[in-house]
Design an enzyme around this catalytic site. Structure first.
Site, PDB file in Angstrom:
ATOM      1  CB  CYS A 110      -0.933  -0.005   1.206  1.00  0.00           C
ATOM      2  SG  CYS A 110      -1.945   1.472   1.311  1.00  0.00           S
TER       3      CYS A 110
ATOM      4  CB  CYS B 220      -0.520   2.516   4.030  1.00  0.00           C
ATOM      5  SG  CYS B 220      -2.015   1.864   3.309  1.00  0.00           S
ATOM      6  CG  ASP B 221       3.193   1.212   4.479  1.00  0.00           C
ATOM      7  OD1 ASP B 221       2.827   1.749   5.534  1.00  0.00           O
ATOM      8  OD2 ASP B 221       2.892   0.055   4.174  1.00  0.00           O
TER       9      ASP B 221
END
Ligand code: NDP
Length: 332
Positions: free
Chosen positions: A143, A146-147
């Site tokens: 992701c 997200c990261d």
């Protein structure tokens, strides 16, 4: 058997929630606060996809971030505080052909409910390498939203050739100094426009015909990190090491919807179909939320938001049903 361990869980409930990621636990919280005493089937791997992430920095309310598993633990406790109960078992069969709705767990125990909220999530597909598993959450991710932020000014690898890979690679150029986009064939599967966007991005280097043999990393003082990948050109068989601090597998997601095949309406990729601006499915009393019905946003906060919607929809549905029943009784 349940968090209250009172052995009373089997039987009938107003609301049953299947799945325990942010969507399911938010649905449980809202329906618990509406006095619907939901029973949550958390499955044998409770918490959903956030259980395989480390730091979550984009969930509102946590200024300094929070670990994924801790966030899920808090959500669960918050739902339990208002009377939600958890069962740590998988549902293996559902029967939505008549009221009450029926769900059966892996021990062949059948529960009935007036409303069912489906929040079984989606699973990222992985390459299946042992090294990929080893560094998951420590540089290996599925992701970018997200990261990606953790790789500011660093070089990262993205694996895949579909729209997700193009999108993830493009997104990562906002943070990373360079993105190596690796695909196993000599042609991308992605739509032309997405391909063009990736190809014309000066921060993206494309490696075709390339497969990953191993994710490379190190472990120092108990802290794991990614150093790159050992890759092989499938045409020449030449192997080389590509250095990178992040490794993003972007080879697609799979909605966890198998259980509902032939029962709930789904699109060609298996995502459950809900009515516009609603969590209602094609079956009365069955609602869906989170990643099992959303392949587009796929964020913890959007999943939680849709869990809230599903609980409100279920509550209103039950209220309307009760009203109708009371009217027909008073007429009789
Ligand atoms: P896709 O199934 O379209 O693509 C998966 C890619 O990963 C393919 O290129 C495939 O290679 C590769 N792949 C699969 N397994 C492996 C493996 N084991 N090793 C190496 N490579 C592998 O999935 P996506 O998630 O990209 O897209 C899913 C759907 O969502 C599509 O319909 C897509 O259009 C849509 N989508 C739309 C977006 C948008 O419009 N903004 C954004 C993201 C997704 P190969 O080609 O060789 O099979």
């Amino acid at each position: 058997m349940t968090n209250s361990d009172n052995g009373q869980a089997a039987g009938h409930r107003r609301v049953i929630v299947i799945g325990s990621g942010p969507a399911g636990l938010t649905a449980a919280l809202y329906s618990a606060r509406a006095n619907l005493m939901p029973l949550v089937f958390e499955g044998v791997q409770p918490g959903g996809q956030l259980m395989i992430t480390t730091e979550v920095e984009n969930y509102p309310g946590f200024e300094h971030g929070i670990q994924g598993p801790e966030l899920m633990d808090i959500m669960r406790k918050q739902a339990h505080r208002f009377g939600a109960e958890s069962v740590y078992k998988n549902i293996v069969k559902v029967d939505f052909s008549s009221a009450p709705l029926k769900v059966t767990d892996e021990e062949n125990r059948t529960y009935t409910a007036d409303a069912v909220i489906v929040s079984t999530g989606a699973s990222a597909k992985w390459l299946g390498l042992e090294s990929e598993q080893k560094y998951m959450g420590y540089g290996v991710s599925s992701c970018a939203t997200c990261d990606g932020f953790f790789f500011r000014g660093m070089k990262v690898i993205v694996v895949g050739g579909g729209d997700t890979a193009m999108e993830e690679a493009n997104y990562l150029t906002r943070h990373a100094s360079e993105v190596i986009l690796m695909h196993r064939r000599d042609e991308f599967r992605a739509s032309k426009i997405m391909q063009e966007r990736a190809k014309s991005n000066p921060k993206i280097t494309i490696m075709m015909d390339t497969v990953v043999e191993e994710v490379l990393g190190k472990e120092e003082e108990g802290r794991k990190s990614v150093l790159g990948a050992r890759v092989r050109n499938v045409k020449t068989n030449e192997e080389k090491v590509i250095e990178a601090a992040g490794f993003f597998t972007a080879i697609g997601h799979e909605p966890n919807s198998m259980l509902f095949r032939g029962i709930l309406e789904m699109d060609e990729n298996g995502y459950l179909v809900t009515q516009p601006n609603s969590s209602r499915t094609n079956i009365e009393g069955v609602f869906a939320c989170g990643d099992v019905q959303d392949h587009y946003y796929r964020q913890a906060v959007t999943a939680a938001g849709s869990g809230c919607m599903a609980a409100i929809d279920a509550e209103r549905y039950l209220e309307a049903k009760e009203f109708e029943e009371s009217q027909s009784h008073s007429k009789a």
